[in-house]
Design an enzyme around this catalytic site. Structure first.
Site, PDB file in Angstrom:
ATOM      1  N   ASN A  34     -27.819 -59.758  -5.507  1.00  0.00           N
ATOM      2  CA  ASN A  34     -27.297 -59.126  -6.714  1.00  0.00           C
ATOM      3  C   ASN A  34     -28.319 -58.111  -7.224  1.00  0.00           C
ATOM      4  OD1 ASN A  34     -25.029 -59.575  -8.917  1.00  0.00           O
ATOM      5  ND2 ASN A  34     -26.964 -59.162  -9.985  1.00  0.00           N
ATOM      6  N   ARG A  93       1.090 -10.782   1.358  1.00  0.00           N
ATOM      7  CA  ARG A  93       1.474 -11.400   0.080  1.00  0.00           C
ATOM      8  C   ARG A  93       0.617 -12.601  -0.311  1.00  0.00           C
ATOM      9  NH1 ARG A  93       7.748 -11.780   1.305  1.00  0.00           N
ATOM     10  NH2 ARG A  93       6.969 -11.335   3.408  1.00  0.00           N
ATOM     11  N   TYR A 121     -28.022 -46.638  -8.940  1.00  0.00           N
ATOM     12  CA  TYR A 121     -28.026 -45.744  -7.789  1.00  0.00           C
ATOM     13  C   TYR A 121     -28.664 -46.458  -6.600  1.00  0.00           C
ATOM     14  CZ  TYR A 121     -29.164 -42.047  -4.537  1.00  0.00           C
ATOM     15  OH  TYR A 121     -29.262 -41.294  -3.387  1.00  0.00           O
ATOM     16  N   LYS A 140     -25.367 -43.971  -1.471  1.00  0.00           N
ATOM     17  CA  LYS A 140     -25.439 -43.018  -0.361  1.00  0.00           C
ATOM     18  C   LYS A 140     -26.217 -43.662   0.755  1.00  0.00           C
ATOM     19  CE  LYS A 140     -28.624 -40.584   0.675  1.00  0.00           C
ATOM     20  NZ  LYS A 140     -29.839 -39.784   0.776  1.00  0.00           N
ATOM     21  N   ALA A 171      -0.227 -12.921  14.385  1.00  0.00           N
ATOM     22  CA  ALA A 171      -1.059 -11.717  14.298  1.00  0.00           C
ATOM     23  C   ALA A 171      -0.809 -10.921  13.025  1.00  0.00           C
ATOM     24  CB  ALA A 171      -0.808 -10.823  15.510  1.00  0.00           C
TER      25      ALA A 171
HETATM   26  C1  UD1 Z   1      11.073 -12.634  11.348  1.00  0.00           C
HETATM   27  C2  UD1 Z   1      12.363 -12.343  12.118  1.00  0.00           C
HETATM   28  C3  UD1 Z   1      13.560 -12.683  11.246  1.00  0.00           C
HETATM   29  C4  UD1 Z   1      13.472 -14.147  10.809  1.00  0.00           C
HETATM   30  C5  UD1 Z   1      12.134 -14.405  10.125  1.00  0.00           C
HETATM   31  C6  UD1 Z   1      11.982 -15.883   9.853  1.00  0.00           C
HETATM   32  C7  UD1 Z   1      11.838 -10.456  13.570  1.00  0.00           C
HETATM   33  C8  UD1 Z   1      12.009  -9.016  13.824  1.00  0.00           C
HETATM   34  N1  UD1 Z   1      12.388 -10.928  12.481  1.00  0.00           N
HETATM   35  O1  UD1 Z   1      11.056 -11.780  10.227  1.00  0.00           O
HETATM   36  O2  UD1 Z   1      14.759 -12.478  11.957  1.00  0.00           O
HETATM   37  O3  UD1 Z   1      14.558 -14.446   9.935  1.00  0.00           O
HETATM   38  O4  UD1 Z   1      11.049 -14.003  10.969  1.00  0.00           O
HETATM   39  O5  UD1 Z   1      10.823 -16.117   9.115  1.00  0.00           O
HETATM   40  O6  UD1 Z   1      11.247 -11.147  14.380  1.00  0.00           O
HETATM   41  N2  UD1 Z   1       3.811 -11.180  14.082  1.00  0.00           N
HETATM   42  C9  UD1 Z   1       2.931 -10.888  15.102  1.00  0.00           C
HETATM   43  N3  UD1 Z   1       2.807  -9.602  15.523  1.00  0.00           N
HETATM   44  C10 UD1 Z   1       3.557  -8.601  15.004  1.00  0.00           C
HETATM   45  C11 UD1 Z   1       4.461  -8.913  13.973  1.00  0.00           C
HETATM   46  C12 UD1 Z   1       4.574 -10.197  13.542  1.00  0.00           C
HETATM   47  O7  UD1 Z   1       2.241 -11.766  15.596  1.00  0.00           O
HETATM   48  O8  UD1 Z   1       3.389  -7.460  15.447  1.00  0.00           O
HETATM   49  C13 UD1 Z   1       3.940 -12.570  13.640  1.00  0.00           C
HETATM   50  C14 UD1 Z   1       3.609 -12.782  12.166  1.00  0.00           C
HETATM   51  O9  UD1 Z   1       2.242 -13.117  12.000  1.00  0.00           O
HETATM   52  C15 UD1 Z   1       4.519 -13.944  11.795  1.00  0.00           C
HETATM   53  C16 UD1 Z   1       5.697 -13.776  12.726  1.00  0.00           C
HETATM   54  O10 UD1 Z   1       5.286 -12.937  13.774  1.00  0.00           O
HETATM   55  O11 UD1 Z   1       3.925 -15.216  12.050  1.00  0.00           O
HETATM   56  C17 UD1 Z   1       6.906 -13.179  12.026  1.00  0.00           C
HETATM   57  O12 UD1 Z   1       6.576 -11.910  11.546  1.00  0.00           O
HETATM   58  P1  UD1 Z   1       7.036 -11.422  10.125  1.00  0.00           P
HETATM   59  O13 UD1 Z   1       6.581 -10.046   9.925  1.00  0.00           O
HETATM   60  O14 UD1 Z   1       6.680 -12.427   9.102  1.00  0.00           O
HETATM   61  O15 UD1 Z   1       8.619 -11.402  10.376  1.00  0.00           O
HETATM   62  P2  UD1 Z   1       9.746 -11.551   9.290  1.00  0.00           P
HETATM   63  O16 UD1 Z   1       9.943 -10.274   8.601  1.00  0.00           O
HETATM   64  O17 UD1 Z   1       9.467 -12.757   8.478  1.00  0.00           O
END
Ligand code: UD1
Ligand code: CA
Length: 484
Positions: free
Chosen positions: A383, A19, A372, A357, A14
């Site tokens: 041929n 980035r 073609y 095609k 979600a």
């Molecule tokens: C998270 C972990 C961290 C770990 C890292 C590995 C937590 C608090 N931290 O950090 O310990 O080392 O992943 O990559 O979990 N997402 C949701 N809903 C939300 C927030 C996030 O679905 O409200 C999903 C994001 O889309 C993503 C995943 O959860 O796929 C991780 O979220 P992200 O914000 O990337 O966590 P990190 O800071 O990478």
């Protein structure tokens, strides 16, 4: 030992993925012919979970549509506000109710993770009878990751997020990968105790292990031996790195199964590509979609194939093909373009500067040069002369041509469809064929040649052409005189 089927795998997808700087959801960016979330789901499916749940939020319409098309068994659950990974899992449990048994949670942005590693996590979890088991690994640079804290006895005590860690904790190189196995009921209870009292102001899923431990439950860890596969993707630089690693893994699998890959660095394959032993792949080749290469086929250099099958012993060089079937021992290229619906039978040839095609070319038939072929059926042993066109389009509709067996189409023919050339017929070079040709006939459809003697001398006097003509005429006269 194979693990029991988990009650559910929950994929967290979600987040915003800022980035990536993209209009497309981060988890829909592709590598090796599959979206990032598609790779995660493929690994998850190897566990054969009872339920496969994907948490969606940012750009959810895109993700939901993608799931419907590519992973219809996945159930999207909407997280309206991204309140953290703990909040995401809590949202799921509030929606679907208590999940009894093992619940696996994984981040959606780890496309390199193998199903086997997830299975190992689940096996460890069940063997040790843990309340939760965390997938960990040691990385050279742990910046940004949650760190694994262990007690004097080596047991995991807590996960501390980078933002919340002190200097000593930040020196720890064992990180939380973002994949966990939980006991479903204990997870649900623990999530109710997770607060937002941290540097991120979010509900951290990573607080759950310490909460369960404080309640006296067992908290375990499975440490992945190869940290490379645990890498996450947050931007397009990491996406390219992940793609290269995944491609190398796929190529290694093909090589170990008997395929020669001359230059792995310039060869790219999608996950669903198949290749039999003694296939040779030359440099700068890209194999996409469901492309398949049968035994001993040779492709490349400079070949791009999409959803194309290449028969045993066929040779394809410097060519592009999409949705084509290339028969056994057929040859394609150099410099050929085969579009959807092209079917080359055994030993057929689509040669140099040839485009096809919707064309079916029978056994041993050859289309060697500059031609073609659109919307045509060509029989066996025929041929098609150089520089011919199957004229299939009248400006409004497409029409089909039929060429029989053992036909010889002369060079530079226009076959204006719909038209049928009977078995064994010939056509003269330079013909524009608009009417059917009966079997065994010779069709000549061009103007008769007429030579206007002395035209250059009269119309272009003094030019190099006129001078050359005069010399040739004089020489011919001299020879005629001396020959008398
Ligand atoms: C998270 C972990 C961290 C770990 C890292 C590995 C937590 C608090 N931290 O950090 O310990 O080392 O992943 O990559 O979990 N997402 C949701 N809903 C939300 C927030 C996030 O679905 O409200 C999903 C994001 O889309 C993503 C995943 O959860 O796929 C991780 O979220 P992200 O914000 O990337 O966590 P990190 O800071 O990478
Ligand atoms: Ca992340």
């Amino acid at each position: 030992m194979s693990a029991r089927r988990p009650a559910a795998v929950i994929v967290l997808a979600a987040g915003e993925g800022t980035r990536m700087k993209s209009r497309k959801s981060k988890v829909l960016h592709e590598l090796c012919g599959r979206s990032m979330v598609g790779h995660v789901l493929a690994a998850a499916r190897e566990l054969r979970p009872e339920r496969l749940i994907v948490v969606v939020g940012h750009r959810r319409e895109q993700v939901i549509e993608h799931l419907a098309e590519h992973a219809p068994q996945a159930e999207p659950v909407v997280q309206e506000r991204q309140g953290g990974t703990g909040h995401a899992v809590r949202t799921v449990l509030e929606r679907v109710g208590t999940l009894t048994g093992t619940v696996v949670v994984t981040n959606g942005d780890h496309p390199l993770l193998r199903g086997e590693t997830l299975a190992e996590l689940v096996r460890t979890h069940e063997r040790e009878g843990n309340a939760t088991t965390v997938l960990t690994t040691e990385v050279p640079d742990p910046t940004g990751y949650g760190r694994i804290l262990r007690g004097p006895d080596g047991a995991v005590t807590a996960i501390v997020e980078h933002k919340d860690a002190d200097e000593a904790q930040r020196a720890v190189r064992e990180i939380n990968v973002g994949m966990y196995a939980f006991d479903g009921a204990l997870l649900e209870a623990a999530l109710k105790q997770v607060t937002t009292d941290n540097a991120g102001g979010e509900e951290y899923l990573t607080d759950v292990p310490a909460i369960l431990r404080a309640q006296g439950h067992r908290v375990g860890a499975f440490t992945a031996p190869d940290w490379v596969e645990t890498q996450g993707v947050n931007d397009r630089v990491q996406l390219a790195q992940a793609r290269r690693l995944l491609n190398a893994r796929l190529l290694e699998g093909h090589m170990r199964a008997g395929v020669t890959v001359v230059d792995p660095a310039s060869t790219w394959v999608d996950v669903d590509v198949t290749a039999e032993p003694d296939v040779v792949i030359h440099p700068n080749t890209q194999l996409h979609g469901r492309t398949s290469l049968q035994e001993g086929a040779e492709v490349g250099p400079n070949v791009t194939l999409t959803d194309t099958s290449v028969g045993a012993g066929a040779v394809v060089t410097n060519a592009v093909a999409e949705g084509a079937e290339i028969g056994p021992e057929a040859t394609v290229g150099p410099y050929a373009y085969l579009r959807p619906g092209t079917r080359l039978a055994r030993k057929a040839k689509a040669g140099t500067y040839v485009e096809m095609k919707n064309a079916v070319v029978g056994e041993g038939s050859k289309v060697p040069h500059l031609t073609y072929v659109g919307d045509a059926d060509i029989g066996e042993g025929s041929n098609i002369g150089a520089s011919s066109v199957f004229v299939n389009y009248d400006g409004v509709a497409k029409h089909r041509s039929v060429v029989g067996d053992h036909v010889k189409i002369g060079s530079d023919n226009m076959l204006v469809a719909p038209v049928t050339i009977g078995d064994g017929a010939y056509t003269a070079a330079g013909s524009v064929i608009v009417n059917d040709v009966p079997p065994g006939a010779m069709a000549v459809a061009r103007g008769r040649q007429r030579n206007i003697e002395g035209w250059v001398e009269r119309k272009r006097p003094g030019t190099p052409a006129a001078q050359a003509a005069r010399r040739a005429t004089a020489q011919a006269e001299e020879e005629a005189v001396s020959g008398e």
